[in-house]
Design a protein around this motif. Structure first.
Motif: not given
Length: 221
Positions: A9-14, A37-40, A57-59, A62-68
């Protein structure tokens, strides 16, 4: 047995909130986290995790491409998408990319924890109301329209088609059994047959197949 989770998640607090919730459970632990996503994908190449909690939604990526990419890499982790739903137009694509399911970010703690454990056990999360609303919202955007000529349709029986339609509404095996006046064990057998015949990985894939082929029709209320 302790289940390992990776947070994206791109939000540290989350991420901090998720970590606190997860590590309050004796059977869950966080083995890593990423802000996009890339870092993940990079970190997970050399890391084992049972479940990835993935924002959409991340810079950067995104989560879609990371999942793929994780799916293509054959990473064993199961991806559970976290979304606000109202603004996310990527969740449908994420499910098609290989995610095991999705949860709304405002879900109750017990619901999210149950989803994590269920996904880790090989199940999928298809929230009854939210899934139907989501697919109804995006069904018209599928490229090419319904794939009514899919050769796999000829493989399923009328009863299996009824079970598949019920799955597409997000119904559990118990609910399907009551709806179709079947024993729950019989429903489980039908679900297993559908997974094998349609070459689907899990219930999420069955839901997508049902809508894409026109066997199930989105509720447009």
């Amino acid at each position: 047995m302790t289940l390992s989770l990776f947070l994206v998640d791109d939000q540290r607090l989350v991420r901090a909130g998720l970590r606190m919730m997860i590590e309050s459970q004796d059977d869950l632990t966080v083995v890593g986290e990423a802000g996009d996503g890339r870092e993940a994908v990079t970190k997970l190449r050399g890391l084992t995790a049972d479940v990835v909690l993935m924002d959409v939604r991340m810079p950067v990526m995104d989560g879609v491409e990371a999942t793929r990419r994780l799916t293509r890499l054959g990473h064993p982790a199961r991806v559970l998408i976290l979304t606000t739903f109202d603004l996310d137009e990527y969740v449908f694509a994420a499910l098609r990319a290989g995610a095991a399911g999705f949860m709304l970010k405002d879900a109750r703690q017990e619901e999210l924890l149950a989803a994590v454990r269920g996904v880790a056990a090989g199940g999928s999360v298809v929230a009854p109301s939210a899934t139907r609303r989501l697919i109804a919202h995006f069904a018209d955007r599928l490229p090419g329209g319904p794939a009514a000529t899919d050769e796999r349709l000829a493989l399923i029986t009328p009863r299996e088609a009824e079970v598949l339609d019920a799955i597409a509404t997000g119904a559990t095996n118990t609910e399907i059994a009551a709806r179709l006046h079947l024993a729950e064990g019989t429903v489980k057998t039908h679900v297993g047959n559908l997974l094998a015949k349609l070459r689907c990985r899990d219930r999420v894939a069955l839901v997508l197949f049902a809508f894409e082929t026109g066997l199930a029709t989105p509720d447009r209320r």
